[in-house]
Design an enzyme around this catalytic site. Structure first.
Site, PDB file in Angstrom:
ATOM      1  CG  ASP A 273      -2.061   7.323   0.065  1.00 40.14           C
ATOM      2  OD1 ASP A 273      -1.045   7.626  -0.583  1.00 40.14           O
ATOM      3  OD2 ASP A 273      -3.218   7.495  -0.356  1.00 40.14           O
TER       4      ASP A 273
ATOM      5  CG  ASP B  52      -1.628   1.267   1.475  1.00 41.25           C
ATOM      6  OD1 ASP B  52      -2.326   1.727   0.556  1.00 41.25           O
ATOM      7  OD2 ASP B  52      -1.479   1.839   2.576  1.00 41.25           O
TER       8      ASP B  52
END
Length: 315
Positions: free
Chosen positions: A70, A68
């Site tokens: 962010d 991922d």
């Protein structure tokens, strides 16, 4: 994009849109892979490695890592940093910048992805880029990375990604950020490529619509599943890393899930299932042995410096 059968959200269920978004992201990622020499990264598996298993497993060409973006790889949200860069280039007015700033502040304070804020950011970004050429935004994205993103990469997470690369494995970003932005970040970090939200374009010009839906939650799992099938990966031998409980579907898909800078719900879920944890925001020790020691070097200092810099800028 017409060949992908894009339909408006009203004509497809949430599950169908997630599958469509995932498949579109996987197709875009395969087309924009940033590996300079994939063959050099994939040596044959040795008998010695099989006799003394380690993780990541060196030479395992059916394993990969999915990160991922962010708050896992980068402090804050890529789309907000991108918005700041577009404002600097007069793509929109100060009123819209204030909204981006509020969304970024919320993200940093809450440390989680709020669906309403993320949707608002997505709608803002789509309206801003509508009518612009994809090539133009890609070029600007390179500049924005240097201005707003390069100094916000978590050193600890970057070291984890490098450990997979050093083992000869492919490493992909998986994010709700636009695939073009995600691809730039992946290339700058030396990763294999990126799975991201696919914005519809016709003749190289953005239409202001998405293909499916944002690559978020279940859609990320669909994207990873689609890419794994296309690349002949064994998901049981793959790893995934995220900070958000929204990514539990993706984390549950692989044999080696990691909670990085986890929100409260993910931390609880990870502990209940004995997943590995690492928090670079506080310098906490990993909950399980097995994460490369080098991953923690400088992470706390880097995060503290970035936070202080942000505080000074806002005063």
């Amino acid at each position: 994009m017409a060949g992908l059968g894009w339909l408006t959200p009203r004509r497809r269920s949430a599950t169908a849109r997630s599958v469509l978004a995932g498949e579109a992201a996987a197709e875009a990622a395969r087309k924009t892979s940033v590996a300079e020499d994939e063959a050099a990264l994939l040596p044959g598996t040795s008998d010695e490695a099989a006799e003394e298993p380690a993780f990541p497993v060196a030479g395992d060409d059916r394993a990969a890592a999915f990160f991922d973006l962010d708050n896992t790889v980068m402090q804050g949200a890529a789309i907000f940093h991108f918005g700041r860069g577009l404002y600097k280039r007069k793509f929109f007015e100060r009123r819209e910048l204030t909204r981006f700033a509020w969304q970024q502040a919320w993200f940093r304070l809450a440390g989680v992805e709020d669906p309403e804020h993320m949707q608002d950011a997505r709608d803002s970004a789509l309206s801003i880029v509508k009518g612009h050429r994809v090539s133009e935004l890609m070029s600007i994205g390179e500049e924005i990375y240097d201005e707003y993103m390069a100094d916000r990469i978590w050193p600890g997470t970057r070291a984890l990604a490098q450990a997979h690369l050093d083992a000869g494995q492919r490493v992909w970003l998986v994010t709700a950020a636009p695939v073009e932005t995600a691809t730039i970040i992946a290339r700058r970090l030396g990763l294999t490529g990126a799975l991201g939200t696919v914005a519809e374009s016709v003749d190289g010009v953005y239409t202001g619509r998405l293909v499916g839906e944002p690559l978020h939650g279940p859609a990320k799992a669909e994207a990873v599943r689609a890419l794994a099938a296309a690349e002949d990966l064994d998901l049981d031998r793959c790893a995934a890393y995220s900070d958000s409980h929204n990514d539990i579907p993706m984390l549950s898909l692989v044999g080696h899930p990691y909670a990085i800078n986890p929100d409260t719900k993910l931390r609880k879920h990870a502990r209940a299932r004995d997943w590995r944890l690492r928090d670079y925001r506080t310098g906490r020790k990993a909950a399980k042995v097995g994460i490369p020691a080098a991953a923690g070097v400088g992470a706390l200092a880097g995060g503290t410096a970035a936070a202080l810099a942000l505080h000074r800028r806002r005063r």
